[in-house]
Design a protein around this motif. Structure first.
Motif, mmCIF file in Angstrom:
data_model
loop_
_atom_site.group_PDB
_atom_site.id
_atom_site.type_symbol
_atom_site.label_atom_id
_atom_site.label_comp_id
_atom_site.label_asym_id
_atom_site.label_seq_id
_atom_site.Cartn_x
_atom_site.Cartn_y
_atom_site.Cartn_z
ATOM 1 N N SER A 74 9.975 3.875 44.121
ATOM 2 C CA SER A 74 11.388 3.975 44.504
ATOM 3 C C SER A 74 12.274 2.948 43.797
ATOM 4 C CB SER A 74 11.538 3.779 46.014
ATOM 5 O OG SER A 74 10.843 4.778 46.706
ATOM 6 N N LEU A 75 11.672 1.992 43.124
ATOM 7 C CA LEU A 75 12.426 0.907 42.488
ATOM 8 C C LEU A 75 13.202 1.385 41.277
ATOM 9 C CD1 LEU A 75 9.734 -1.897 42.604
ATOM 10 C CD2 LEU A 75 11.715 -1.656 44.090
ATOM 11 N N PRO A 76 14.338 0.776 40.977
ATOM 12 C CA PRO A 76 15.120 -0.064 41.875
ATOM 13 C C PRO A 76 15.934 0.807 42.824
ATOM 14 C CG PRO A 76 16.258 0.107 39.791
ATOM 15 C CD PRO A 76 14.966 0.891 39.660
ATOM 16 N N TYR A 77 16.330 0.256 43.960
ATOM 17 C CA TYR A 77 17.207 0.975 44.892
ATOM 18 C C TYR A 77 18.188 -0.012 45.513
ATOM 19 C CZ TYR A 77 13.797 -0.573 48.457
ATOM 20 O OH TYR A 77 12.973 -1.312 49.260
ATOM 21 N N VAL A 78 19.265 0.533 46.052
ATOM 22 C CA VAL A 78 20.349 -0.292 46.578
ATOM 23 C C VAL A 78 20.365 -0.194 48.102
ATOM 24 C CG1 VAL A 78 22.840 -0.720 46.531
ATOM 25 C CG2 VAL A 78 21.681 0.180 44.487
ATOM 26 N N ILE B 175 24.798 -2.308 60.479
ATOM 27 C CA ILE B 175 23.476 -1.716 60.285
ATOM 28 C C ILE B 175 23.075 -1.804 58.820
ATOM 29 C CG2 ILE B 175 23.703 -0.171 62.258
ATOM 30 C CD1 ILE B 175 24.149 2.108 60.295
ATOM 31 N N GLN B 176 21.785 -1.833 58.599
ATOM 32 C CA GLN B 176 21.206 -1.839 57.257
ATOM 33 C C GLN B 176 21.003 -0.395 56.832
ATOM 34 O OE1 GLN B 176 20.355 -5.015 56.273
ATOM 35 N NE2 GLN B 176 19.126 -4.756 54.466
ATOM 36 N N THR B 177 21.304 -0.083 55.575
ATOM 37 C CA THR B 177 21.209 1.288 55.098
ATOM 38 C C THR B 177 20.951 1.325 53.604
ATOM 39 O OG1 THR B 177 22.373 3.417 55.065
ATOM 40 C CG2 THR B 177 23.712 1.455 54.750
ATOM 41 N N ASN B 178 20.435 2.438 53.121
ATOM 42 C CA ASN B 178 20.312 2.665 51.683
ATOM 43 C C ASN B 178 21.637 3.212 51.165
ATOM 44 O OD1 ASN B 178 17.646 2.318 52.456
ATOM 45 N ND2 ASN B 178 16.883 3.759 50.961
#
Length: 142
Positions: A80-84, A98-101
């Protein structure tokens, strides 16, 4: 390759995952004092009441901080790298972040500094292969 772990709902978080599987975002609200909270807990953070219920939210949010993940801390995430990822503050649930992609971001084009705090985004749950949900951030309207 190792499979990505999926959350195991418990009696406090089941409402969140059930809503996410249907493409809806929900937080926890106290029936006694009206306080909203996330992540879910056994009691209200404000008055300690156990009378808690699910409260749907729109997902409209302000981008608070973001970063690009370039290192896999578990082998399942290597592909999955890299991802934001980002932390957002929900517009209709004051004080909840909240934490999210960020699913529409190109990690190569993402600045290493936080964006302007007034930048609006929309958080919507997306289905995982298991059928459960995770939050994902996209730009635009609902």
């Amino acid at each position: 390759m190792t499979d990505k772990q999926v959350p195991v709902p418990d009696r406090y978080t089941a409402f969140y995952w059930e809503n996410a599987a249907l493409g809806r975002l929900a937080v926890q609200a106290c029936e006694e004092c009206g306080h909203v909270q996330f992540p879910p807990d056994a009691v209200c953070e404000s008055c300690q009441s156990q009378s808690l219920t699910a409260q749907p939210v729109t997902g409209r949010a302000t981008l608070y901080a973001m970063t690009v993940i370039r290192q896999a801390f578990h082998p399942a995430w290597t592909d999955s790298l890299p991802y934001v990822i980002a932390q957002v503050q929900l517009d209709d649930a004051p004080g909840i972040r909240i934490q999210t992609n960020i699913v529409q971001a190109d990690p190569a084009d993402t600045a290493p500094v936080p964006p302007h705090p007034a930048e609006r985004k929309y958080v919507s749950p997306t289905r995982m292969a298991s059928g459960s949900g995770k939050s994902a951030l996209r730009t635009g309207s609902p």
